[in-house]
Design a protein around this motif. Structure first.
Motif, PDB file in Angstrom:
ATOM      1  N   ALA A 155       6.533  -8.471  -8.934  1.00 35.13           N
ATOM      2  CA  ALA A 155       5.427  -9.209  -9.545  1.00 35.13           C
ATOM      3  C   ALA A 155       4.090  -8.537  -9.262  1.00 35.13           C
ATOM      4  CB  ALA A 155       5.413 -10.643  -9.020  1.00 35.13           C
ATOM      5  N   HIS A 156       3.964  -7.867  -8.133  1.00 32.99           N
ATOM      6  CA  HIS A 156       2.725  -7.180  -7.787  1.00 32.99           C
ATOM      7  C   HIS A 156       2.598  -5.812  -8.457  1.00 32.99           C
ATOM      8  CE1 HIS A 156       2.334 -10.124  -4.480  1.00 32.99           C
ATOM      9  NE2 HIS A 156       1.072  -9.778  -4.469  1.00 32.99           N
ATOM     10  N   ARG A 157       3.750  -5.193  -8.818  1.00 32.69           N
ATOM     11  CA  ARG A 157       3.706  -3.845  -9.380  1.00 32.69           C
ATOM     12  C   ARG A 157       4.517  -3.766 -10.670  1.00 32.69           C
ATOM     13  NH1 ARG A 157       2.321   0.655  -6.445  1.00 32.69           N
ATOM     14  NH2 ARG A 157       2.645   1.639  -8.478  1.00 32.69           N
ATOM     15  N   PRO A 158       3.962  -4.289 -11.759  1.00 34.63           N
ATOM     16  CA  PRO A 158       4.694  -4.268 -13.034  1.00 34.63           C
ATOM     17  C   PRO A 158       4.889  -2.859 -13.590  1.00 34.63           C
ATOM     18  CG  PRO A 158       2.455  -5.050 -13.350  1.00 34.63           C
ATOM     19  CD  PRO A 158       2.673  -4.988 -11.868  1.00 34.63           C
ATOM     20  N   PRO A 183       0.799  -1.226   0.000  1.00 36.68           N
ATOM     21  CA  PRO A 183       0.000   0.000   0.000  1.00 36.68           C
ATOM     22  C   PRO A 183       0.833   1.280   0.000  1.00 36.68           C
ATOM     23  CG  PRO A 183      -0.680  -1.502   1.769  1.00 36.68           C
ATOM     24  CD  PRO A 183       0.628  -1.997   1.251  1.00 36.68           C
ATOM     25  N   ARG A 184       2.135   1.147   0.253  1.00 39.62           N
ATOM     26  CA  ARG A 184       2.992   2.322   0.383  1.00 39.62           C
ATOM     27  C   ARG A 184       3.970   2.486  -0.769  1.00 39.62           C
ATOM     28  NH1 ARG A 184       1.993   0.349   5.623  1.00 39.62           N
ATOM     29  NH2 ARG A 184       1.522   1.975   7.181  1.00 39.62           N
ATOM     30  N   LEU A 185       3.967   1.567  -1.711  1.00 37.77           N
ATOM     31  CA  LEU A 185       4.846   1.716  -2.877  1.00 37.77           C
ATOM     32  C   LEU A 185       4.486   2.988  -3.638  1.00 37.77           C
ATOM     33  CD1 LEU A 185       4.981  -1.949  -4.246  1.00 37.77           C
ATOM     34  CD2 LEU A 185       6.856  -0.686  -3.186  1.00 37.77           C
ATOM     35  N   PRO A 186       5.467   3.613  -4.280  1.00 37.63           N
ATOM     36  CA  PRO A 186       5.166   4.846  -5.024  1.00 37.63           C
ATOM     37  C   PRO A 186       4.205   4.583  -6.171  1.00 37.63           C
ATOM     38  CG  PRO A 186       7.401   4.077  -5.481  1.00 37.63           C
ATOM     39  CD  PRO A 186       6.887   3.248  -4.352  1.00 37.63           C
ATOM     40  N   GLN A 233       4.488   5.763  -9.083  1.00 39.78           N
ATOM     41  CA  GLN A 233       5.301   5.556 -10.279  1.00 39.78           C
ATOM     42  C   GLN A 233       6.757   5.738  -9.898  1.00 39.78           C
ATOM     43  OE1 GLN A 233       4.003   8.594 -12.986  1.00 39.78           O
ATOM     44  NE2 GLN A 233       4.919  10.261 -11.834  1.00 39.78           N
ATOM     45  N   GLY A 234       7.650   5.319 -10.786  1.00 38.42           N
ATOM     46  CA  GLY A 234       9.061   5.588 -10.554  1.00 38.42           C
ATOM     47  C   GLY A 234       9.915   4.366 -10.294  1.00 38.42           C
ATOM     48  N   ASP A 235      10.953   4.557  -9.466  1.00 36.95           N
ATOM     49  CA  ASP A 235      12.023   3.581  -9.305  1.00 36.95           C
ATOM     50  C   ASP A 235      12.194   3.188  -7.842  1.00 36.95           C
ATOM     51  OD1 ASP A 235      13.672   3.467 -12.054  1.00 36.95           O
ATOM     52  OD2 ASP A 235      12.926   5.511 -11.736  1.00 36.95           O
TER      53      ASP A 235
END
Length: 215
Positions: free
Chosen positions: A60-63, A36-39, A41-43
């Protein structure tokens, strides 16, 4: 790079994959906090990616995100690349010793992940690591640190006490770090800090950089 005797040290399979039992045990708990805390977009940079199990699961969850694993150990880099085969959003594992100064590119990463590293490095190496990570974090970027810590100068279980003692017996400069001291350093680096309790007496530290003024 230290060569330490660690419990349940994995051996590679025919494709070079290393399977860490601890990574398998804590994967879902870590995913539950981080997804839930991944950006948006980006790196995302992972420091000391180890076997590669964690970054492969996240990618795998955030292609839609670009993931950048790293490790100074060539055997582990082979394992990381093996786990990430078929994930086009994961770069080849980089040869990075993040405890050496001068590697960070200003504001290049939207998130940095560190899993089970801090107790394996010295206080001096930790200082370099956090300074470099702060430099590489983009505005509003997130640093996530997972692992075991001392709380009020004490370990939280007999197992942690034994593991900490075994580390210090191998190298007196390493061992569990004081969570209060880590919080103070991160706050001094202008990061807002949140602590999340994790299974098996571990913590997830979430430290976020400020947004650019006026945005």
């Amino acid at each position: 790079m230290r060569r330490l005797q660690l419990p349940d040290a994995p051996l590679p399979d025919k494709d070079g994959r290393l399977t860490a039992a601890a990574a398998a045990r804590n994967r879902e708990a870590i995913l539950g906090v981080l997804l839930p805390r991944l950006p948006r977009q980006g790196d995302v940079l992972e420091i000391a990616s180890g076997t590669g199990q964690h970054i492969a699961a996240l990618a795998a969850h955030r292609p839609d995100l670009s993931f950048h694993p790293s490790d100074p150990d060539p055997v582990r880099r082979v394992s990381i690349d093996a786990y990430c085969t078929g994930l086009p959003n994961v770069a080849q594992a980089g040869d990075l010793d993040a405890c050496q100064p001068g590697w960070a590119i200003e504001a290049a990463m939207d998130m940095v992940l560190i899993v089970n590293l801090l107790h394996l490095i010295s206080d001096g190496e930790l200082s370099i690591l956090l300074d470099e990570v702060r430099r590489i974090l983009a505005p509003d970027g997130l640093l996530a640190i997972y692992g075991p810590f001392l709380r009020g100068g004490q370990t939280t279980s007999d197992g942690d006490r034994a593991f900490d003692a075994s580390l210090r017996a191998q190298d007196a400069a390493i061992g569990y770090k004081e969570i209060e001291a880590i919080q103070s350093v991160l706050t001094a680096l202008d990061l807002s800090v949140e602590l999340v309790e994790m299974p098996a007496n571990n913590l997830m530290i979430l430290a976020r950089a400020p947004m650019v003024s006026g945005l």
